[in-house]
Design an enzyme around this catalytic site. Structure first.
Site, short mmCIF file in Angstrom:
data_model
loop_
_atom_site.label_atom_id
_atom_site.label_comp_id
_atom_site.label_asym_id
_atom_site.label_seq_id
_atom_site.Cartn_x
_atom_site.Cartn_y
_atom_site.Cartn_z
N HIS A 118 28.95 38.35 42.33
CA HIS A 118 29.71 37.12 42.09
C HIS A 118 30.83 37.05 43.12
CE1 HIS A 118 32.51 34.47 39.90
NE2 HIS A 118 31.49 34.08 39.18
N ASP A 195 31.70 45.68 37.74
CA ASP A 195 32.03 44.35 37.20
C ASP A 195 31.22 44.19 35.90
OD1 ASP A 195 32.22 41.72 36.51
OD2 ASP A 195 31.64 40.91 38.46
N GLN A 198 29.38 40.26 32.81
CA GLN A 198 28.16 39.80 32.13
C GLN A 198 27.55 40.86 31.23
OE1 GLN A 198 27.26 36.80 31.97
NE2 GLN A 198 28.24 35.86 33.73
N LYS A 221 34.12 35.42 28.10
CA LYS A 221 32.65 35.52 28.08
C LYS A 221 32.17 36.36 26.90
CE LYS A 221 32.28 35.30 33.14
NZ LYS A 221 31.67 34.01 33.48
N CYS A 361 28.43 30.77 41.96
CA CYS A 361 29.37 31.70 42.60
C CYS A 361 28.66 32.91 43.19
CB CYS A 361 30.47 32.16 41.65
SG CYS A 361 31.45 30.82 41.00
C1 LIG Z 1 29.21 38.79 37.24
C2 LIG Z 1 30.51 38.03 37.15
N1 LIG Z 1 31.62 38.56 37.67
C3 LIG Z 1 32.81 37.95 37.61
C4 LIG Z 1 32.93 36.71 37.01
C5 LIG Z 1 34.27 36.06 37.02
O1 LIG Z 1 34.76 35.88 35.75
P1 LIG Z 1 36.12 35.10 35.53
O2 LIG Z 1 35.93 33.75 36.12
O3 LIG Z 1 36.28 35.06 34.06
O4 LIG Z 1 37.19 35.88 36.21
C6 LIG Z 1 31.80 36.12 36.45
C7 LIG Z 1 31.88 34.82 35.75
O5 LIG Z 1 31.66 33.75 36.18
C8 LIG Z 1 30.56 36.79 36.53
O6 LIG Z 1 29.45 36.23 36.04
#
Ligand SMILES: Cc1ncc(COP(=O)(O)O)c(C=O)c1O
Lengths: 405, 143
Positions: A118, A195, A198, A221, A361
């Site tokens: 991401h 990370d 998910q 999430k 993203c």
């Molecule tokens: C794999 C992953 N990492 C990071 C994020 C970023 O999350 P946030 O926007 O809550 O910081 C997301 C969410 O969109 C994600 O799917």
């Protein structure tokens, strides 16, 4: 499948009884118990935590620190000193890159990432590499989205200081072998950042079993309010890192010219904290525990298989990632021949079905796969068979509604 | 077909675009990106005779952005840069709901995109090619 109707616990489904919500990877809906906890905090427990010497402030501090204890327990960390509250996974990852990264990364060092990361687990490292002269390298996957420990082993060099990987990719839904990755990294003297944005909502995560050095995730999430997230870091690492943000709350003592910083975890929590969000996160953890990950997995796997098998039968629908629904953890990314994903999402929207389209993203991954953009439906345990049936029945109509015979 | 999702004109331009190709005689090209989805189109114009004698676009996008680009080129080919900029101005007015019925007439088939103003998520898709044209022509005229 157990027939308990979990939607009853989520007020949004009383507001919109027809809503088919299949954008859970972007953010989940919130159960009543989470809303109650946040409201209870602001109704009866609110004062500035960690500051006041009066009863209400002590209460606020307790709510906030109890939430931290719940997070520690939820992810199996050794100590509450290892749990830093942030706004979200993005902020957690930036904290590592700014604080640990600028103190430790030098010209010639290498940072290794998965190509499917991401943007939140890419851009902080891109900037760090640019500023320090370090080199950014990527581990690539095939069409099934799999990365093997052997591939990681081959990609590491004596200069690889840090490896960052999602436990579950937001495109593939596939679980990466983080524990094996961590072992390989540590033998090479490389730190591993996981990370968990998910994975945390879908599978049990235990940082000590995984042996990761850092874990980042977002509350929103996993049923909690937006604006609260966490960073786990091994205590020895966090201890040695400089603060990320400076200001109130994170100090021990301040003179005109200098300051000494508070102990962990408060060293990394400058300014007034999000105690109401933390209360909501605590309630979300309690609720997830009550439902239980066995039940969550059972329901999500059954719904994922139902959707996956149905999608495979529809001509012109192409699935991204593994050819086995068990590898998807509720995340089904797809394209339809001749129809742009934005039009796909617009047609679903017209039928009352919420899902996402675009690059999610993850532009470098889309480029790697040679696909400009995709549509994605993502399942949570509170979805039901009706949702999947509605999804499939709209999916079947899309090419026709775009003017194909 | 009764359950078509978009207007017939739009679907037709999306399925059978006349102007989606490279343009070897182009004198200027300009790329535009839709930041909300990353879709990119490049506009190619032949301005060798001081007017848009020919034009085309390349790139991928949703039905609305592709049809909008195709419809726009239908309208623009043969126009002077000034006339084209004026029409692009009218298109913006249409999207923001401020256009008069006479002005709408002059947009010809582009009037089929009038309803987009009711789909806020898609406005950027509809306006992508028009904004790209405005950028291209403004920099052409200021040279
Ligand atoms: C794999 C992953 N990492 C990071 C994020 C970023 O999350 P946030 O926007 O809550 O910081 C997301 C969410 O969109 C994600 O799917």
């Amino acid at each position: 499948m157990n027939n308990r109707n979990y939607k009853q616990d989520f007020p949004v489904f009383s507001e919109y009884p027809q809503l088919v919500y299949l954008d859970n990877s972007a953010t989940t809906q919130k159960p009543q118990t989470v809303l109650n906890a946040a409201e209870q905090y602001y109704r009866a427990e609110n004062a500035n935590p960690l500051r006041g010497l009066y009863d209400l402030s002590v209460k606020a501090t307790e709510v906030y620190e109890n939430a931290r204890a719940a997070v520690r327990d939820f992810i199996g960390a050794a100590s509450e000193r290892e749990i830093i509250f942030t706004r979200n996974a993005t902020e957690s990852l930036n904290l590592i890159a700014y604080s640990w990264g600028r103190a430790n990364i030098r010209e010639g060092d290498e940072i290794l990432l998965l190509i499917s990361e991401h943007h939140s687990n890419l851009l902080p490292w891109q900037i760090l590499a640019r500023e320090t002269g370090a080199k950014l390298r990527f581990l690539e996957c095939g069409a099934d989205g799999a990365y093997t420990p052997a591939a990681l082993q081959n990609a590491l060099t004596p200069n690889t200081r840090l490896f960052a990987a999602a436990q579950i990719s937001n495109i593939f839904g596939r679980v990466n072998p983080i524990r094996e990755f961590a072992e390989i990294c540590h033998k090479n003297g490389t730190l591993i950042v996981c990370d968990g944005a998910q994975s945390i909502p879908h599978i049990p995560v235990n940082v000590q079993e995984l042996d990761v050095d850092f874990l980042a995730f977002s509350g929103h999430k996993m049923l909690a309010p937006m604006g609260i997230g966490a960073l786990y870091g091994k205590e020895a690492l966090l201890d040695a890192m400089p603060p990320f943000l400076y200001g109130g709350e994170m100090i021990e003592s301040v003179t005109r010219e200098s300051a000494t910083y508070a102990e962990l975890p408060h060293k990394f929590e400058a300014g007034t904290v999000n105690a109401g969000g933390a209360a909501g996160l605590h309630a979300a953890i309690r609720y997830l525990r009550e439902v239980g990950f066995d039940e969550i997995r059972r329901r999500e796997d059954a719904l994922t298989a139902l959707a996956f098998d149905g999608m495979k039968q529809i001509p012109h629908v192409r699935m991204i990632g593994a050819d086995d629904p068990a590898e998807h953890h509720g995340i089904l990314t797809f394209t339809i021949d001749g129809v742009h994903p934005h039009d796909v999402a617009a047609i679903f929207d017209a039928d009352g079905i919420a899902l996402r389209a675009g690059h999610h993203c993850a532009q470098p991954l889309h480029r790697h796969l040679g696909i400009p953009s995709t549509a994605r439906m993502s399942i949570a345990f509170y979805n039901d068979e009706q949702d999947i049936k509605a999804f499939l029945s709209t999916l079947k109509t899309i090419r026709r509604r775009m003017g194909y015979d | 077909m009764t359950d078509q999702f978009y207007d017939e004109i739009l679907l037709d331009h999306n399925m059978h675009p006349q102007h989606l190709h490279e343009l070897p005689t182009a004198t200027c090209s300009h790329a535009g990106v839709n930041p909300s989805c990353g879709d990119e189109i490049t506009l190619h114009l032949d301005l060798s005779e001081g007017r848009i004698t020919n034009g085309s676009f390349t790139g991928v996008g949703c039905a609305i952005s592709q049809a909008s680009a195709d419809i726009m080129l239908d309208l623009m080919i043969g126009k002077t840069p000034q006339e084209a900029l004026h029409l692009a101005e009218l298109f913006s007015k249409m999207i923001s709901g401020e256009i008069t019925p006479e002005e709408l007439e002059s947009l010809e088939e582009a009037g089929a995109l009038q309803n987009i103003s009711r789909m806020p998520a898609r406005v950027k898709c509809a306006t992508l090619s028009w904004r790209t044209l405005q950028q291209l022509l403004s920099s052409y005229l200021s040279q």
